[in-house]
Design a protein around this motif. Sequence first.
Motif, short mmCIF file in Angstrom:
data_model
loop_
_atom_site.label_atom_id
_atom_site.label_comp_id
_atom_site.label_asym_id
_atom_site.label_seq_id
_atom_site.Cartn_x
_atom_site.Cartn_y
_atom_site.Cartn_z
N ALA A 229 4.46 6.31 -4.71
CA ALA A 229 4.50 6.50 -6.16
C ALA A 229 3.53 7.61 -6.58
O ALA A 229 3.86 8.45 -7.43
CB ALA A 229 4.17 5.19 -6.88
N TYR A 230 2.35 7.64 -5.98
CA TYR A 230 1.37 8.69 -6.28
C TYR A 230 1.90 10.06 -5.86
O TYR A 230 1.76 11.04 -6.59
CB TYR A 230 0.05 8.38 -5.58
CG TYR A 230 -0.98 9.46 -5.76
CD1 TYR A 230 -1.67 9.59 -6.97
CD2 TYR A 230 -1.27 10.35 -4.74
CE1 TYR A 230 -2.60 10.59 -7.15
CE2 TYR A 230 -2.20 11.34 -4.90
CZ TYR A 230 -2.87 11.46 -6.11
OH TYR A 230 -3.79 12.46 -6.29
N LEU A 231 2.51 10.13 -4.67
CA LEU A 231 3.05 11.41 -4.20
C LEU A 231 4.16 11.92 -5.11
O LEU A 231 4.23 13.12 -5.41
CB LEU A 231 3.59 11.27 -2.77
CG LEU A 231 2.56 11.11 -1.66
CD1 LEU A 231 3.25 10.75 -0.36
CD2 LEU A 231 1.74 12.37 -1.52
N ARG B 255 1.55 18.38 -6.15
CA ARG B 255 1.25 18.12 -4.74
C ARG B 255 2.47 18.49 -3.89
O ARG B 255 3.57 18.04 -4.16
CB ARG B 255 0.90 16.65 -4.55
CG ARG B 255 0.52 16.36 -3.13
CD ARG B 255 -0.14 15.01 -3.03
NE ARG B 255 -0.23 14.66 -1.63
CZ ARG B 255 -1.36 14.63 -0.98
NH1 ARG B 255 -2.48 14.89 -1.59
NH2 ARG B 255 -1.38 14.32 0.30
N THR C 80 0.82 -1.21 0.00
CA THR C 80 0.00 0.00 0.00
C THR C 80 0.86 1.27 0.00
O THR C 80 0.60 2.20 -0.76
CB THR C 80 -0.93 0.01 1.23
OG1 THR C 80 -1.70 -1.19 1.23
CG2 THR C 80 -1.85 1.21 1.21
N ASN D 178 3.89 1.61 -1.06
CA ASN D 178 4.56 1.78 -2.35
C ASN D 178 3.68 2.55 -3.32
O ASN D 178 4.14 3.45 -4.02
CB ASN D 178 4.92 0.41 -2.95
CG ASN D 178 6.28 -0.05 -2.52
OD1 ASN D 178 7.25 0.67 -2.67
ND2 ASN D 178 6.34 -1.24 -1.96
N PHE D 179 2.40 2.21 -3.38
CA PHE D 179 1.48 2.93 -4.26
C PHE D 179 1.29 4.37 -3.81
O PHE D 179 1.25 5.29 -4.64
CB PHE D 179 0.13 2.20 -4.34
CG PHE D 179 0.17 0.96 -5.18
CD1 PHE D 179 0.39 1.03 -6.55
CD2 PHE D 179 0.00 -0.28 -4.60
CE1 PHE D 179 0.44 -0.11 -7.33
CE2 PHE D 179 0.04 -1.43 -5.37
CZ PHE D 179 0.27 -1.34 -6.74
N GLU D 180 1.19 4.59 -2.51
CA GLU D 180 1.02 5.96 -2.00
C GLU D 180 2.24 6.83 -2.31
O GLU D 180 2.09 7.98 -2.73
CB GLU D 180 0.77 5.93 -0.50
CG GLU D 180 -0.59 5.37 -0.12
CD GLU D 180 -0.76 5.19 1.38
OE1 GLU D 180 0.18 5.51 2.14
OE2 GLU D 180 -1.84 4.74 1.79
N ASN E 16 5.66 12.42 4.07
CA ASN E 16 4.52 13.33 4.00
C ASN E 16 3.69 13.19 5.27
O ASN E 16 3.03 12.17 5.47
CB ASN E 16 3.67 13.00 2.76
CG ASN E 16 2.67 14.07 2.46
OD1 ASN E 16 2.87 15.24 2.77
ND2 ASN E 16 1.56 13.68 1.86
N ALA F 286 4.70 11.03 -8.33
CA ALA F 286 4.23 11.24 -9.70
C ALA F 286 3.41 12.51 -9.88
O ALA F 286 3.20 12.95 -11.00
CB ALA F 286 3.41 10.03 -10.15
N ASN F 287 2.95 13.09 -8.80
CA ASN F 287 2.16 14.31 -8.87
C ASN F 287 2.99 15.50 -8.43
O ASN F 287 3.05 15.82 -7.24
CB ASN F 287 0.91 14.19 -7.98
CG ASN F 287 -0.05 13.16 -8.50
OD1 ASN F 287 -0.30 13.12 -9.70
ND2 ASN F 287 -0.57 12.33 -7.62
#
Length: 165
Positions: free
Chosen positions: A82-84, A90, A76, A78-80, A140, A86-87
């Motif tokens: 990666a999202y942080l 933010r 979980t 890792n996805f969070e 974060n 990639a954006n």
Amino acid sequence: MIIPRKWLPTPVLSLLLLLVWLLLVRSYAFGQLVLGGALAIVIPLLTHRFWDARPRINKPILLLRFGLRVLGDIVTANFEVAYLIANPWRKLKPHFIEYPLMLEERFTITLLASTISLTPGTVSANLRMDGKSLLIHALNVDDEEALIEQIRERYERPLKEIYEC
């Protein structure tokens, strides 16, 4: 202190040493098996007096559940992360947190610190000399108290229950 058996104090460690040796030399020749086997027996015999006592697992089913929880949290996170990353719009809020420890045993503190470091987005940076708190860096952080409570509930309390009861 660990009371060793006569010639093989830790059979699992010896087997692991043999396997690692064979993987390092990338050969299963008879000579490598003999040399690896000799090292797998001699190294634990020479070093067993430096080891801490093995921890007693009070609740093995809870340990299995804890391991599965950590694996799920790693995926979980890792996805969070990666999202942080990639954006770019933010804004990240990196933060150091002084985490007060309930754990007292060195082994369980090490497990907690390792678990925190394995989870992407957080790193255990330092353990105070008195062993009462852990310095954690998080990628974060919106709410410091919420992160402390999350670590306490998800990792520290189960470790305390598994090993220190």
